[in-house]
Enzyme design. Structure first.
Site, PDB file in Angstrom:
ATOM      1  N   LYS A   1       0.824  -1.213   0.000  1.00 42.98           N
ATOM      2  CA  LYS A   1       0.000   0.000   0.000  1.00 42.98           C
ATOM      3  C   LYS A   1       0.862   1.270   0.000  1.00 42.98           C
ATOM      4  CE  LYS A   1      -4.191  -2.132   1.742  1.00 42.98           C
ATOM      5  NZ  LYS A   1      -3.880  -3.526   2.081  1.00 42.98           N
TER       6      LYS A   1
HETATM    7  C1  LIG Z   1      -4.538  -4.660   1.477  1.00 45.87           C
HETATM    8  C2  LIG Z   1      -3.782  -5.940   1.383  1.00 45.87           C
HETATM    9  C3  LIG Z   1      -4.152  -6.952   0.465  1.00 45.87           C
HETATM   10  C4  LIG Z   1      -5.377  -6.859  -0.404  1.00 45.87           C
HETATM   11  O1  LIG Z   1      -5.236  -5.949  -1.462  1.00 45.87           O
HETATM   12  P1  LIG Z   1      -6.495  -5.475  -2.310  1.00 45.87           P
HETATM   13  O2  LIG Z   1      -6.016  -4.351  -3.147  1.00 45.87           O
HETATM   14  O3  LIG Z   1      -7.529  -5.037  -1.291  1.00 45.87           O
HETATM   15  O4  LIG Z   1      -6.961  -6.643  -3.095  1.00 45.87           O
HETATM   16  C5  LIG Z   1      -3.346  -8.085   0.391  1.00 45.87           C
HETATM   17  N1  LIG Z   1      -2.256  -8.235   1.176  1.00 45.87           N
HETATM   18  C6  LIG Z   1      -1.880  -7.286   2.063  1.00 45.87           C
HETATM   19  C7  LIG Z   1      -0.697  -7.543   2.910  1.00 45.87           C
HETATM   20  C8  LIG Z   1      -2.623  -6.108   2.198  1.00 45.87           C
HETATM   21  O5  LIG Z   1      -2.243  -5.182   3.090  1.00 45.87           O
END
Ligand SMILES: *Cc1c(COP(=O)(O)O)cnc(C)c1O
Length: 464
Positions: free
Chosen positions: A112
């Site tokens: 993210k």
């Molecule tokens: C947010 C997250 C996901 C999921 O990602 P999306 O974009 O919601 O599909 C997967 N793995 C981790 C570690 C995350 O923080």
């Protein structure tokens, strides 16, 4: 570049407003009016670019007409310079034809950061130019909160309020949020579940008066800018393994469908991607969809990959809009069914189109740990449980090894020490950005699950 809503009735707006508003006012999600694309030779010419240079190139057409266009390159290059690996998103070949792309070299150690860090930078610059202040409110079950806080801390023009369910996020995740020590960061532990937190946030956004009074803004993955900056690493992956002139596939652990949708965008823009393997944990609404054409909500089940403990994959609406070729009346109809009857079914020809590029697979916690253990035994590589769900998703599809395959690693294993210890028998060490985590002082406010009390708290700490 103009953006329109997947539900068709919100005004068409430009990049700056998409960034600052997030959700469209008709309840839909913003999507580009027209898709820019790159030819094979243009993509070949991108080879050898640094991550920051590549990001500038990819993002440029989407931000045409934006106030920050002239500063964009500087903001982007500056952002990725602060990541802890010089390649920003390095690839590791763990097996013949299989690469892990490490998307955990940002400050909060999850993928993210790759969008949120640069968004924080752009927000600050844009607010300065517009002479505005905003208050960002979000709910988190773990990773979004720490990534969002890290991107906004100590920036001018904004305060950030993150709600997390008290006692229901991992200690590492909580400490990453509560030890930031910045006067514009407010952590609120709600006596309730993640769904309670999310519903408080949604109610605040529905309250027109409150929203306008404090200039409320959101940073969850319904914001187009997050998808946009995630498109970049798909290009980076394909170029890094030299696969731009032959077909390649991706395995992506998935919750809200944001990350894998960014991959779909990169394919629309010219990358030769043949398949996306969508990994889910026990919350397998997507796996069930890909085998039935029906999206049916069930209760959320807690797992060892908590960032994917989600039932409603919000970004799927963007794929529907695209698969229905912009027919927003159909999208409205499906989303109405989803909210009224907790399910919808797509038309057979649309389902066929979606199935051309997507395969879904589900792993329960035991299977996830098995993949972590096997990978550690075979390659001495420690996967976090989310990444293991992504890698495990391909086990069922034996024909895939003809294509090179990139598995997106969405978090550093040290964020989930208990799951790692139980799977591979040892705890991962804390990497540089969080090695002092257990020595820092925590700061947060505990509030009951009560809209008025939470709003009062935010009102009295807002940046106005
Ligand atoms: C947010 C997250 C996901 C999921 O990602 P999306 O974009 O919601 O599909 C997967 N793995 C981790 C570690 C995350 O923080």
């Amino acid at each position: 570049m103009k953006y329109c809503s997947t539900r068709g009735s919100a005004p068409h707006i430009d990049f700056d407003d998409v960034l600052l508003t997030g959700l469209a006012n008709d309840g839909g999600l913003y999507i580009p009016h027209k898709w820019p694309s790159f030819s094979e030779s243009e993509i070949n010419n991108m080879q050898g670019m640094t991550y920051g240079e590549l990001a500038t190139e990819i993002v440029q057409p989407f931000t045409e007409g934006s106030l920050i266009q002239e500063d964009l390159k500087k903001l982007i290059l500056e952002t990725y310079k602060s990541f802890s690996h010089s390649d920003v998103a390095p690839l590791r070949n763990i097996k013949k034809n299989i690469w892990i792309m490490e998307l955990y070299h940002g400050p909060s150690l999850s993928f993210k950061d790759y969008a949120l860090q640069v968004i924080g930078n752009i927000f600050e610059s844009l607010l300065l130019k517009k002479n505005k202040t905003i208050n960002i409110v979000g709910a988190t079950s773990g990773d979004t909160g720490s990534a969002a806080i890290s991107s906004c801390a100590n920036r001018s023009g904004m305060n950030i309020f993150i709600l997390h369910p008290e006692g229901r996020v991992s200690e590492v995740q909580r400490r990453q949020m509560t030890t930031v020590n910045s006067s514009n960061v407010f952590n609120i532990a709600i006596k309730g579940t993640f769904d309670d937190c999310q519903s408080l946030v949604k109610l605040m956004f529905k309250d027109e008066n409150f929203r306008e009074r404090i200039n409320l803004s959101a940073v969850n993955s319904i914001n187009w800018a997050r998808i946009l900056f995630q498109i970049v690493y798909y290009f980076y992956a394909v170029l890094s393994i030299g696969s731009q002139n032959k077909s390649v596939s991706f395995a992506v652990p998935t919750g809200n469908f944001g990350n894998v949708f960014a991959g779909y965008c990169s394919k629309k823009m010219g990358l030769p991607i043949s398949k996306f393997y969508v990994g889910s944990n026990n919350n397998d609404i997507l796996t069930r969809f890909f085998s039935s054409s029906s999206m049916v909500i069930k209760d959320v089940i807690p797992t060892i990959s908590p960032a994917m403990d989600i039932q409603v994959s919000s970004n799927f609406e963007r794929l529907l809009y695209d698969a229905y070729e912009g027919d927003y009346l159909q999208v409205n109809k499906l989303m109405r069914n989803f909210s009224n009857k907790k399910s919808f079914t797509v038309d057979p020809e649309v389902f066929k189109k979606i199935k051309l590029y997507f395969q879904g697979y589900k792993l329960n916690d035991e299977q996830t740990k098995f993949v972590m253990k096997r990978t550690f035994d075979e390659s001495q590589y420690i996967l976090d449980p989310h990444t293991a769900v992504g890698l495990g998703a391909i086990d069922n599809f034996s024909n895939i090894l003809e294509d090179p395959l990139v598995v997106l690693s969405t978090a550093h294993p040290s964020k989930f020490p208990d799951a790692v210890k139980s799977a591979v028998g040892k705890e991962p060490s804390l990497p540089e950005p969080i090695k002092d985590l257990y020595n820092l002082k925590e700061e947060y406010t505990v509030l009951p699950n009560d809209l008025e009390l939470v709003k009062n708290y935010i009102d009295s700490n807002a940046n106005l």
